[in-house]
Design a protein around this motif. Structure first.
Motif, PDB file in Angstrom:
ATOM      1  N   ASN A 294       0.818  -1.220   0.000  1.00 18.36           N
ATOM      2  CA  ASN A 294       0.000   0.000   0.000  1.00 18.36           C
ATOM      3  C   ASN A 294       0.849   1.266   0.000  1.00 18.36           C
ATOM      4  N   VAL A 297       0.461   2.423  -3.518  1.00 18.47           N
ATOM      5  CA  VAL A 297      -0.909   2.913  -3.719  1.00 18.47           C
ATOM      6  C   VAL A 297      -1.081   4.297  -3.101  1.00 18.47           C
ATOM      7  N   ARG A 301      -1.999   7.993  -4.758  1.00 18.96           N
ATOM      8  CA  ARG A 301      -3.252   8.639  -4.365  1.00 18.96           C
ATOM      9  C   ARG A 301      -3.010   9.935  -3.587  1.00 18.96           C
ATOM     10  N   ASP A 313      -9.639   9.872  -9.402  1.00 16.54           N
ATOM     11  CA  ASP A 313      -8.868   8.637  -9.186  1.00 16.54           C
ATOM     12  C   ASP A 313      -9.859   7.527  -8.833  1.00 16.54           C
ATOM     13  N   TYR A 315      -9.744   3.901  -9.297  1.00 12.59           N
ATOM     14  CA  TYR A 315      -9.422   2.543  -8.831  1.00 12.59           C
ATOM     15  C   TYR A 315      -7.939   2.458  -8.489  1.00 12.59           C
ATOM     16  N   PRO A 316      -7.511   1.412  -7.740  1.00 13.54           N
ATOM     17  CA  PRO A 316      -6.117   1.318  -7.300  1.00 13.54           C
ATOM     18  C   PRO A 316      -5.135   1.290  -8.474  1.00 13.54           C
ATOM     19  N   HIS A 319      -1.488  -3.625 -10.132  1.00 13.78           N
ATOM     20  CA  HIS A 319      -1.962  -5.015 -10.028  1.00 13.78           C
ATOM     21  C   HIS A 319      -0.872  -5.960 -10.506  1.00 13.78           C
ATOM     22  N   TYR A 330      -3.411  -7.317  -5.987  1.00 17.58           N
ATOM     23  CA  TYR A 330      -4.123  -6.114  -6.424  1.00 17.58           C
ATOM     24  C   TYR A 330      -4.336  -5.257  -5.178  1.00 17.58           C
ATOM     25  N   ASP A 332      -4.767  -2.243  -2.322  1.00 18.34           N
ATOM     26  CA  ASP A 332      -5.449  -0.962  -2.168  1.00 18.34           C
ATOM     27  C   ASP A 332      -4.819  -0.210  -0.995  1.00 18.34           C
ATOM     28  N   ASP A 333      -5.472   0.848  -0.545  1.00 17.37           N
ATOM     29  CA  ASP A 333      -4.911   1.686   0.516  1.00 17.37           C
ATOM     30  C   ASP A 333      -4.635   0.910   1.797  1.00 17.37           C
ATOM     31  N   THR A 335      -4.014  -2.483   2.155  1.00 15.95           N
ATOM     32  CA  THR A 335      -3.286  -3.750   2.025  1.00 15.95           C
ATOM     33  C   THR A 335      -2.020  -3.730   2.872  1.00 15.95           C
TER      34      THR A 335
END
Length: 390
Positions: A294, A297, A301, A313, A315-316, A319, A330, A332-333, A335
């Motif tokens: 993350n 990510v 972001r 924005d 989607y993450p 991947h 995959y 995200d914020d 993970t």
């Protein structure tokens, strides 16, 4: 030139790891199902890639591996698969045809006969999430035992790539680079989106790609579609172009995408491209073994949010890549997992709905102990040139 591939010895090693996973899950038979649309697991298991029918690879504690194919795919199965015991069954017939097709020369077996031969006590199934209800019922009735979802096992096995897998991904990326370069050279006012997509796909095929998994192409206002298909729209002076190519080589898929404009681009369009470039550049340092996923990510972001662009924005931005265009991880914020050496990932940094249009950057990297290794030199060179001149 010797082109990379996955040798038979590596597939034999995979068979051994399948056996280990079977023991961990308490199953004595493993069934891996795939078709043209979801080929990644069966291709990974035995190198078979059905065209419009199904394939079922079976691994059992007491028997040699076998591959079930449809009549029309039997010869291709013999040509491609590292499994030599290949049998024909109606359960693998064309996935889009409701009628039962007559093949008078076929020598059929059935799942019920296979089950009787194997004497399975507990069945592991990879592909349980994509098979139709009717096939699941036939499998259940034929084996008459508990079925265990082993998708997580295969996701774990495919997460880190071997040297041969990385070589195949790099070759796919090389082909995608060649194709994208041809696409950019063909892009000028007056040509259509379909034209430049065709140029790119043809270049990749000529250079050795076995498939184009998809071509995303849009220009001007059409870039505001997240995953647009190319159309007959004519490209105009000043248009920004969104174009990405997912190229497959030996079962492995690399995707490249760089935002660019034709002719006299507006300041708003330049801002979209520049923002994407700088967001990626600042985040790449987080691609290294031991770093939390993350971190990448959040770097992307946060860059957008600090500039008031968070609402664009959608989607993450990262991947995994491999036998699928997009696969685990995959992140995200939230993970908490960390990158490991040998993982392969694809950036997917995007902004949608800005005044100057929508676009994204995609390129592949190999995670290493010391950082990451880019797989698409063309994308790296383009980004470096852009940042140096803006």
């Amino acid at each position: 030139m010797v082109r990379p591939c996955i040798p038979q010895s590596e597939f034999m090693g995979r068979f051994g790891r399948f056996q280990d996973e079977m023991r961990l899950c308490g199953v004595d038979t493993l069934m891996v199902i795939g078709d043209e649309y979801r080929k990644e697991n069966i291709r990974y298991a035995c190198n078979y890639w059905p065209l419009f029918e199904r394939g079922i690879a079976i691994f059992d504690e007491g028997h040699d591996p076998m591959l079930l194919a449809a009549p029309e795919g039997e010869l291709t199965a013999h040509e491609m698969s590292v499994i030599k015991d290949i049998r024909v069954t109606k359960e693998c017939a064309a996935v889009t045809v409701p009628e039962e097709i007559d093949y008078p020369l076929a020598q059929y077996t059935t799942l019920k006969k296979v089950a009787a031969e194997l004497r399975t006590k507990r069945l592991g199934l990879v592909g349980i999430d994509v098979i139709p209800v009717g096939l699941h019922r036939i499998i259940s009735e034929s084996f008459g035992v508990e079925i265990v979802d082993m998708n997580p096992s295969f996701q774990r096995l495919r997460l880190r790539k071997s040297a041969n897998e990385i070589a195949c991904l790099k070759e796919a990326a090389r082909l995608a680079d060649l194709a994208f370069k041809a696409l950019r050279e063909a892009t000028e006012p007056g040509v259509t989106e379909l034209h430049i997509a065709g140029v790119a796909e043809g270049e990749a095929r000529k250079a050795g790609a076995e498939a184009i998994i998809f071509s995303v192409v849009a220009s001007g206002a059409r870039t505001n579609t997240i995953i647009p298909r190319p159309t007959s729209k004519v490209i105009e002076d000043g248009d920004m172009v969104m174009a990405s190519l997912a190229v497959q080589y030996e079962g492995y898929v690399a995707t490249v995408e760089i935002p660019f404009a034709v002719g006299d681009a507006s300041a708003a369009t330049v801002k979209v491209i520049d923002t994407l470039m700088r967001a990626e550049a600042g985040a790449l340092r987080h691609l290294r073994a031991g770093e939390r996923m993350n971190g990448f990510v959040l770097a992307v972001r946060d860059y957008f949010r600090e500039r008031g662009l968070g609402k664009y924005d959608v989607y993450p931005p990262l991947h995994g890549c491999g036998c699928s265009e997009a696969e685990s991880p995959y992140p995200d914020d939230a993970t908490e997992a960390v990158f490991e050496a040998g993982m392969t990932v694809n950036t997917d940094i995007s902004l949608f709905g800005m005044e100057g249009g929508s676009n994204r950057i995609e390129e592949g990297f190999v995670i290493t102990e010391g950082g990451s290794e880019p797989m698409s030199p063309m994308v790296r060179e383009y980004c470096a040139e852009w940042l140096a001149s803006h």
